[in-house]
Design a protein around this motif. Structure first.
Motif: not given
Length: 419
Positions: A85-106
């Motif tokens: 909604x804020x203008x990101x033009x990419x697909x889900x594959x790269x996005x999921x990969x980066x989120x898995x790296x950025x998500x805080x680990x318990x």
């Protein structure tokens, strides 16, 4: 990715002898550069840090980090919609990969190994072991498991459900098998034990409290999300699945429970005690047994009690089957008192019928005295009863009786002669 020793040797030779770069080695061997990094790091070299290439997700990283810091469990799908909604033009594959790296680990939690004193504690739980066919009825097969925390002595008994009455029966049978009981019994958040829980505020089942008062033990639930506190009984159930129940052959529930008793006293008791590996579980239990609480003079009443009513026929329905009663008690409120073998039917405090309990389905369990008394009262009932009994004996009876009537024979006399 797993590689063989030959590829690993080539990576080390190309790097140390030929002085090839990581990317060159990866290209020539057809493997990912992270595999080369891993092999070199295992050989004592620091991981090569590569400068990250620009990505279309980079402008959105501050927003993603801020959102994850505020909502660490937010799903990747919802976060992707917010970024899109804020203008990101990419697909889900790269996005999921980066989120898995950025998500805080318990931060992983370390658990202390819990120690108990002899006679101090036991742990209780149910285990589901499929089902068993009894006649027309398919009943769940539930294992009641209690394990002493110090000696690791196991009590195992199978029941056809995990209702409160069987929960109580398992306790009483375990106490009698051990000729004593521990001071504390530890439960998971079972419905049979805990009715309601809000944090540390707990409302126990009143029947369990009555049992604990009778035997003078303390019921104690495990803390929320603290699986290590009941690890002994969970490991015992896994041990039962793998070492007792797997490939087990039995015909009846009684046969299975007899085998369970022998296993608890034999194979299970001969294993090494984790608290003291110099002892077997059986030897540790003999040392622990004097520390157990003594049993009261009378066992706790574990019989089922259920209000019932007979309608127009002299039968009451209990646990999928019909049991006969004297016909004088139809249309009256009655009470069934049952254990695993016998079933009594009461009118007030007066017992009016007693039957052997059946765990089949749609069975009609009768006392001939009840039926004969009704025959004397109801001539038509007697006649129909005689027809039913003969019809059950042979499929040719209905045709035979019809031909007898056509020839002028009296049906009542014919039935009497045949019966």
């Amino acid at each position: 990715m797993t590689i063989n020793k030959d590829i690993e040797a080539k990576i080390l030779r190309y790097h140390f002898v030929e002085q090839w770069r990581v990317g060159t080695i990866a290209t020539q061997l057809g493997i990912h550069h992270s595999v080369v990094d891993r092999v070199l790091s295992q050989a004592g070299l620091p991981k090569v840090e590569r400068s990250p290439r620009p990505s279309i997700i980079d402008p959105y990283l501050p927003f993603i980090r801020e959102t994850l810091a505020q909502f660490p469990t937010l799903t990747t799908a919802r976060l992707y919609e917010m970024v899109k909604q804020r203008g990101y033009p990419g697909g889900t594959s790269l996005f999921r990969q980066r989120i898995s790296q950025l998500r805080p680990r318990r931060q992983p939690e370390a658990h202390l190994r819990l120690k108990t004193l002899p006679g101090e504690q036991a742990q209780v739980d149910w285990g589901h072991f499929g089902s068993i066919q009894i006649g027309k009825a398919k009943r769940p097969l539930m294992a009641f498991v209690m394990v002493l925390s110090w000696s690791r002595q196991i009590y195992l008994q199978f029941y056809l459900n995990q209702q409160m009455e069987n929960f109580l029966r398992g306790h009483v049978a375990a106490f009698e098998a051990w000729n004593g009981l521990p001071k504390v019994l530890l439960y998971d958040n079972l419905k049979s034990a805990v009715l309601e829980r809000q944090g540390d505020a707990i409302r126990f089942h009143p029947t369990l409290l009555a049992l604990s008062a009778h035997y003078r033990f303390e019921p104690r639930p495990v803390a929320v999300a603290r699986g290590n506190e009941k690890g002994r009984v969970e490991r015992a159930i896994r041990y039962i699945r793998d070492n007792f129940f797997a490939a087990r052959h039995f015909q009846t529930l009684e046969e299975l429970n007899h085998q369970a008793d022998q296993w608890c006293q034999g194979v299970s008791g001969e294993r090494r005690c984790p608290e003291n590996t110099e002892l077997t579980v059986k030897e540790a239990f003999h040392q622990e047994q004097p520390s157990l609480l003594s049993l009261p003079d009378n066992p706790f009443d574990t019989r089922e009690s259920k209000p019932v009513i007979a309608r127009k026929t002299p039968y009451i329905r209990f646990d999928l089957n019909d049991y006969s009663i004297p016909h004088q008690h139809v249309q009256k409120p009655l009470t069934v008192i049952a254990d695993l073998k016998q079933l009594c039917i009461l009118d007030g405090e007066h017992m009016i019928a007693e039957h052997r309990r059946s765990f089949d389905k749609a069975k009609q369990i009768e006392d001939e005295n009840h039926i004969n008394a009704l025959w004397l009262q109801k001539t038509n009932a007697k006649q129909h009863r005689g027809q039913d009994r003969l019809s059950a004996a042979s499929a040719h009876i209905p045709l035979f009786l019809q031909q007898a009537i056509q020839r002028g024979h009296v049906l009542t006399t014919t039935l009497r002669l045949l019966n």
